[in-house]
Design an enzyme around this catalytic site. Structure first.
Site, PDB file in Angstrom:
ATOM      1  CD  GLU A   1      -2.350   2.358  -3.579  1.00  0.00           C
ATOM      2  OE1 GLU A   1      -3.253   3.156  -3.832  1.00  0.00           O
ATOM      3  OE2 GLU A   1      -1.561   2.541  -2.633  1.00  0.00           O
TER       4      GLU A   1
ATOM      5  CG  ASP B   1      -1.665   1.220   1.469  1.00  0.00           C
ATOM      6  OD1 ASP B   1      -2.496   1.506   0.607  1.00  0.00           O
ATOM      7  OD2 ASP B   1      -1.455   1.912   2.479  1.00  0.00           O
TER       8      ASP B   1
ATOM      9  NE  ARG C   1     -10.913   7.336   0.020  1.00  0.00           N
ATOM     10  CZ  ARG C   1      -9.844   6.979   0.730  1.00  0.00           C
ATOM     11  NH1 ARG C   1      -8.878   6.298   0.162  1.00  0.00           N
ATOM     12  NH2 ARG C   1      -9.738   7.299   2.002  1.00  0.00           N
TER      13      ARG C   1
HETATM   14  C1  GLC Z   1      -3.065   6.710  -3.087  1.00  0.00           C
HETATM   15  C2  GLC Z   1      -3.055   7.631  -4.287  1.00  0.00           C
HETATM   16  C3  GLC Z   1      -4.052   8.731  -4.241  1.00  0.00           C
HETATM   17  C4  GLC Z   1      -5.297   8.271  -3.589  1.00  0.00           C
HETATM   18  C5  GLC Z   1      -4.981   7.855  -2.192  1.00  0.00           C
HETATM   19  C6  GLC Z   1      -6.169   7.491  -1.375  1.00  0.00           C
HETATM   20  O1  GLC Z   1      -1.926   6.789  -2.359  1.00  0.00           O
HETATM   21  O2  GLC Z   1      -1.796   8.146  -4.549  1.00  0.00           O
HETATM   22  O3  GLC Z   1      -4.352   9.168  -5.535  1.00  0.00           O
HETATM   23  O4  GLC Z   1      -6.230   9.307  -3.574  1.00  0.00           O
HETATM   24  O5  GLC Z   1      -4.161   6.744  -2.236  1.00  0.00           O
HETATM   25  O6  GLC Z   1      -7.253   7.051  -2.075  1.00  0.00           O
HETATM   26  C1  GLC Z   2      -3.809   3.513  -0.106  1.00  0.00           C
HETATM   27  C2  GLC Z   2      -5.205   2.962  -0.004  1.00  0.00           C
HETATM   28  C3  GLC Z   2      -6.143   4.046   0.410  1.00  0.00           C
HETATM   29  C4  GLC Z   2      -5.666   4.628   1.706  1.00  0.00           C
HETATM   30  C5  GLC Z   2      -4.212   5.056   1.606  1.00  0.00           C
HETATM   31  C6  GLC Z   2      -3.652   5.336   2.947  1.00  0.00           C
HETATM   32  O1  GLC Z   2      -3.639   4.378  -1.138  1.00  0.00           O
HETATM   33  O2  GLC Z   2      -5.597   2.395  -1.220  1.00  0.00           O
HETATM   34  O3  GLC Z   2      -7.446   3.563   0.524  1.00  0.00           O
HETATM   35  O4  GLC Z   2      -6.471   5.724   2.023  1.00  0.00           O
HETATM   36  O5  GLC Z   2      -3.402   4.061   1.086  1.00  0.00           O
HETATM   37  O6  GLC Z   2      -3.476   4.123   3.646  1.00  0.00           O
END
Ligand code: GLC
Ligand code: GLC
Length: 648
Positions: free
Chosen positions: A337, A295, A526
């Site tokens: 990710e 993540d 979200r």
């Molecule tokens: C990720 C992305 C960002 C997204 C966030 C939370 O780290 O870089 O675009 O909005 O997670 O959703």
């Molecule tokens: C990642 C996850 C997102 C979360 C963020 C912080 O981007 O996909 O949902 O908010 O990390 O953990």
């Protein structure tokens, strides 16, 4: 500082010194299971040089480097010893067939445990449903112990070793992993490794003033540190707090919190943090997790004077975790990710780093093509940015639990005379339904008044026009919306890589606005696309006259197309130049076979000239893989939003 030519020599010396220590410490196990011990030592010999080089680059200059290295090796040996026989069998199988994930049988899905089925037992009871869909990969969203109330949908982890009691226990998780595996489904979980929750034991000890644990995080007495860093940082969750730091009145200090103020960024400059997280990672692997979604990979290393995103050390760290997995849990794969610039996304992908990666560019450009009815940006991206190592794979998806950000490259857009900055305004207006004529019903996420940046929330069906069509329009628009859903899923199922479905999208779930009444969710749009699963509605999937049935059965047809044709395995594509801006077209070559895929991104019928088939299909006769019909070698009409696969 050690010269590069010296490194081989010191690597060898280090292994020579450390190996006997492990042999001594684990002597009784080596005696009891000599073959198993041999296999472990062989992998250690093979991967230690890489692990040493990486950790040395990261931590070699610290006075206690060898102390941490020795501890790391002891931990990973112990972790291998603890690994079950069943998982060791899996390790051997995966090592013999490392590209198993390239199979056209692969189909992924993702869900929240509570929202999809209540708890882990509920998820277990849905295995027949997973099999009906054809899943081979199931990503359960974070299910660990978290703070009450706000916890970022599970991404604020208070313990990597405890399941959220509302969902079940770690034993249940391990059992579920085994049961899924025996049904041919690999369990995927997140390793939320950029931060812990403020309630994690490490954070609690830091708050209590223990210096050892204060060094687990990045904590500052005043604003001078934060200010100098912030001069170069992007704001990730500006709605929640400006900048990247949060003030903690209880300790009168500033803590680095890239995301929410209750998510404390870990300090990987501290080798103790690296070792502890390696242990947490192997613990999860030993529960039977086969893929870890890493993540927020872009943020894990910080360096003053930089954006603190995608730094070279972030890659070294992941590669070091990868080397550890190869030694102590060889079946384990990583999925990156990185929702960042396309050039940065691919840097995380390699057999030595993340073997799998989300494909955020494809995702964003599928939606761009639906909005503009034009495939130029998408075709260009696929031509220039799709190719990755044959030992790795994309995870292709149309939406996730997160927002959609328009992460295409402005330079790529400029070459097509598109101004990326302005085009994003259009896309955001379109997908929030503000643009006249838009079919989409999405919500803005994290609107930043300073930069005017916004991202988009919404379910696949609501963004594709189903919500608006059902509430405000006629059967004709409903039909178009469903065809859009099929079109983009058709692409992710055939383009090369692992397709990933957000569970619920297969029956066309719409946005659920009830999150607004929940104080823990209302600030985060979200949640609109993370609804509770209504199993009465899911049952309707068998009724072809129902909306759920239409969407489900149409998608099943596309899933079968993938599963019945090995030509859709692997990740090689060739783009077809159709000379038509409305039609995306590519070839999937396999041996002497070729499948030609055409996707019409407009409402209007488009005609494909017959000579294109001969040119790209290298044949005179074609079969339509969806209906089995022979296709004559003449001009082909694609109806609005038609998706066709022709094989020669
Ligand atoms: C990720 C992305 C960002 C997204 C966030 C939370 O780290 O870089 O675009 O909005 O997670 O959703
Ligand atoms: C990642 C996850 C997102 C979360 C963020 C912080 O981007 O996909 O949902 O908010 O990390 O953990």
């Amino acid at each position: 500082m050690i010269e590069p030519q010296e490194i081989d020599r010191i690597t060898e010396i280090s292994l020579k010194r450390l190996r006997p220590r492990l042999e001594k410490r684990f002597r009784s196990y080596a005696k009891k299971s000599p073959d198993d011990w041999q296999s472990f030592m062989a992998r250690l010999d093979k991967h230690f040089p890489r692990l040493f080089r990486l950790t040395h680059q990261l931590y070699g200059e610290q006075y206690d480097f060898f102390y941490h290295l020795e501890e790391l090796l002891e931990n990973l040996t112990q972790s291998w010893i603890n690994r079950t026989a069943e998982l060791k069998t899996l390790d051997a199988r995966r090592e013999a067939e490392p590209l198993w994930f390239h199979s056209n049988q692969m189909l992924g899905a993702v869900c929240y445990v509570d929202l999809f089925a209540g708890n882990l037992e509920g998820v277990r009871s849905k295995i027949p449903y997973f099999k009906e869909l054809g899943l081979t990969y199931l990503h359960l969203m974070p299910l660990f112990r978290v703070p009450q109330g706000q916890n970022d949908g599970g991404y604020a982890v208070s313990s990597y070793r405890q399941v959220n009691p509302a969902l079940g226990t770690m034993d249940q998780l391990a059992e579920l992993a085994g049961e899924l595996r025996r049904e041919g489904i690999s369990l995927v979980l997140d390793l939320v490794f950029n931060h812990t929750s403020e309630e994690h034991l490490w954070a609690r000890k830091a708050r209590a003033g223990e210096p050892e644990f204060q060094e687990f995080y990045r904590i500052y007495h005043d604003r001078s540190g934060p200010d100098t860093y912030e001069a170069h940082l992007r704001e990730i969750f500006p709605d929640e707090h400006p900048g990247a730091f949060s003030y903690r009145p209880d300790i009168d200090q500033w803590v680095w919190t890239t995301f929410h103020s209750y998510q404390w960024d870990l300090n990987y400059a501290n080798p103790a943090v690296f070792n502890r997280m390696a242990q947490e990672m192997l613990f999860l692997a030993n529960q039977g997790v086969e893929v870890l979604r890493l993540d927020a990979v872009a943020f894990i290393w910080k360096q003053l004077g930089t954006s603190c995103e995608n730094l070279p050390e972030a890659h070294l760290l992941i590669q070091a975790f990868n080397a550890i997995a190869r030694i102590a849990a060889p079946a384990l794969l990583f999925k990156s990710e990185a929702i960042v610039h396309p050039e940065e996304v691919v840097r995380y992908i390699s057999p030595q780093e993340c073997q799998l990666s989300y494909n955020p560019l494809l995702m964003a450009l599928l939606w761009n093509s639906l909005a503009t009815r034009e495939v130029r940006l998408l075709s260009q991206a696929l031509r220039e940015r799709f190719k990755i190592s044959p030992q790795t794979a994309w995870i292709n998806y149309v939406r996730s639990h997160d927002d959609i950000g328009w992460t295409f490259s402005d330079e790529d857009a400029a070459r097509l005379d598109i101004n990326g900055y302005h085009h994003r305004f259009f896309l955001n207006a379109f997908y929030t339904g503000r643009f006249p004529g838009s079919f989409a019903r999405g919500l803005p996420f994290q609107e930043n008044p300073k930069t005017r940046d916004v991202r988009i929330s919404g379910t696949c069906a609501s963004l594709a026009g189903l919500e608006k069509a059902l509430n405000e329009e006629t059967a004709a628009e409903v039909d178009l919306a469903i065809r859009r859903i099929f079109l983009i899923h058709g692409v992710i199922l055939t383009i090369g890589g692992i397709p990933l479905i957000y569970l619920g999208d297969e029956v066309g779930i719409l946005n659920d606005y009830s999150y607004r009444a929940d104080p823990a969710k209302t600030e985060d749009s979200r949640w609109v696309h993370r609804p509770f699963t209504d199993w009465n509605r899911m049952e309707k999937r068998h009724d072809p006259a129902s909306l759920e049935g239409r969407v489900f059965q149409g998608l099943k047809r596309l899933i079968n197309l993938r599963k019945q044709n090995p030509i859709f395995s692997g990740n090689v594509i060739e783009m077809i130049d159709t000379g038509n801006e409305r039609v995306l077209a590519y070839v999937r070559p396999q041996g002497n076979q070729r499948a030609l895929v055409f996707a019409n991104f407009s409402e209007q019928t488009q005609t494909i000239p017959g000579n294109l088939f001969r040119l790209y299909g290298l044949s005179y006769s074609f079969t339509d893989l969806l209906d089995g019909q022979q296709v004559p070698m003449r001009d082909l009409d694609l109806a609005g939003f038609d998706f066709k696969c022709l094989a020669s």
